[in-house]
Design an enzyme around this catalytic site. Structure first.
Site, short mmCIF file in Angstrom:
data_model
loop_
_atom_site.label_atom_id
_atom_site.label_comp_id
_atom_site.label_asym_id
_atom_site.label_seq_id
_atom_site.Cartn_x
_atom_site.Cartn_y
_atom_site.Cartn_z
CE LYS A 1 -6.09 1.76 -0.39
NZ LYS A 1 -6.60 1.74 0.93
CE LYS B 1 -3.56 2.47 2.59
NZ LYS B 1 -4.50 2.43 3.70
C1 PBG Z 1 -7.00 3.79 5.58
C2 PBG Z 1 -7.54 3.47 4.24
C3 PBG Z 1 -7.45 4.30 3.13
C4 PBG Z 1 -8.09 3.65 2.08
C5 PBG Z 1 -8.55 2.44 2.55
N1 PBG Z 1 -8.19 2.33 3.89
C6 PBG Z 1 -6.91 5.68 3.00
C7 PBG Z 1 -5.62 6.00 3.61
O1 PBG Z 1 -4.71 5.15 3.72
O2 PBG Z 1 -5.50 7.14 4.00
C8 PBG Z 1 -8.23 4.24 0.72
C9 PBG Z 1 -9.21 3.66 -0.20
C10 PBG Z 1 -9.52 4.52 -1.37
O3 PBG Z 1 -8.91 5.58 -1.61
O4 PBG Z 1 -10.42 4.13 -2.11
N2 PBG Z 1 -6.93 2.78 6.51
#
Ligand code: PBG
Length: 299
Positions: free
Chosen positions: A223, A170
């Site tokens: 991601k 991520k």
């Molecule tokens: C945070 C989380 C995020 C997303 C899913 N879980 C955002 C972040 O890391 O700030 C993003 C998902 C998306 O942008 O569709 N735990």
């Protein structure tokens, strides 16, 4: 459609359905209307969902205590969804940000994220989610060692059949902006670069994937998806676990915004993006386009 997993946003109240302004077509639902939405999606052939909660500021604290409240909005919704639709696959989110007064995925101590103290909190929320009937837990927090920690808690409490889809690679991305609007969960200070990955680094994805696989992850996720197709391919070529890709909020918003302006054909751009994520090697795609894609197939 069988490869798609649809993220859903839950909010408190009754008869509430509010569109997220930066994500046209995507709403926050109160539980009653969320159940109707799941029913509709189910009829379109969508069988898997990922649930995210939006909490008001008054429910948030430093320790994200609301996250393991068994009578709280989120845990109750998991129970109700599985009671109404036992056959669907329900994935949940494991991270502190929706419940944290600091807006971070981990516990903030002296201006820093305290990794190991965070694991204890993630463990409590994971167990509460598993007890409520979650099929797949999705640790999106990016703390080190959390997959093994959560696996151990699940196994020792009799939840050996609850799966873990690890957010393996991520990246610290600008494409999460609309999601943070949806949940009102933007960090109150700093950024997430001390726990999310550097977009310039591809080899670290291999280290993270090896760790997650050895700690007991059932799926490895990349991601965002579109700006990271090479990472999807890298993991697909090097690991035997199923690979998931999260086509995130900003990727959805870009296509929607351009389509609304008549600058491109939204349906074609959606289909081409989803196809490219499959081509790169994703077995499963988490996408806000799931419902629209399924609807288009029916007409
Ligand atoms: C945070 C989380 C995020 C997303 C899913 N879980 C955002 C972040 O890391 O700030 C993003 C998902 C998306 O942008 O569709 N735990």
């Amino acid at each position: 459609v069988n490869d798609l997993l649809f993220p859903l946003f839950l909010t408190l109240g009754d008869n509430k359905k509010v569109e997220v302004s930066s994500m046209p077509g995507i709403c926050r639902f109160s539980l009653d209307l969320l159940l109707e939405e799941i029913n509709e999606c189910n009829n379109l052939g969508i069988k898997a969902f990922d649930l995210f909660p939006q909490y008001e500021e008054s429910k948030k604290d430093k320790f994200a205590s609301e996250s393991w409240n068994e009578e709280g909005m989120y845990i109750n919704a998991i129970r109700e969804i599985k009671r109404n639709f036992p056959e669907i696959c329900l994935m949940t989110d494991v991270a502190m940000d929706p419940y944290s007064s600091d807006g971070h995925d981990g516990l903030v101590q002296n201006g820093k994220i305290a990794n190991d103290e965070t694991l204890e909190i993630l463990g409590k929320m994971s167990l509460a989610q598993a007890k409520a009937g979650a099929d797949i837990l999705g640790p999106s927090d990016m703390m080190d060692g959390r997959v093994g920690f959560i696996r151990n808690i699940l196994d020792t409490n009799g939840y050996s059949e609850t799966s873990i889809m690890s957010y393996t690679a991520k990246y610290a991305s600008a494409f999460y902006g609309p999601f943070r609007d949806a949940l009102d969960s933007a960090p109150k200070f700093g950024d997430k670069k001390t726990y999310q990955m550097n977009p310039a680094n591809s080899r670290e994805a291999i280290i993270e994937a090896e760790l997650d696989a050895s700690e007991g992850a059932d799926f490895l996720m990349v991601k965002p998806a579109l700006a990271y197709l090479d990472i999807i391919k890298l993991l697909k070529d090097n690991f035997t676990l199923p690979i998931a890709a999260y086509n995130v909020s900003g990727e959805y918003a870009m296509i929607k915004a351009a389509a609304q302006n008549g600058w491109l054909d939204g349906t074609k751009a959606m289909n081409e993006s989803l196809l490219s994520i499959k081509r790169a090697g994703a077995d499963i795609i988490l996408t806000y386009f799931a419902k629209e894609f399924a609807q288009n197939l029916k007409v």
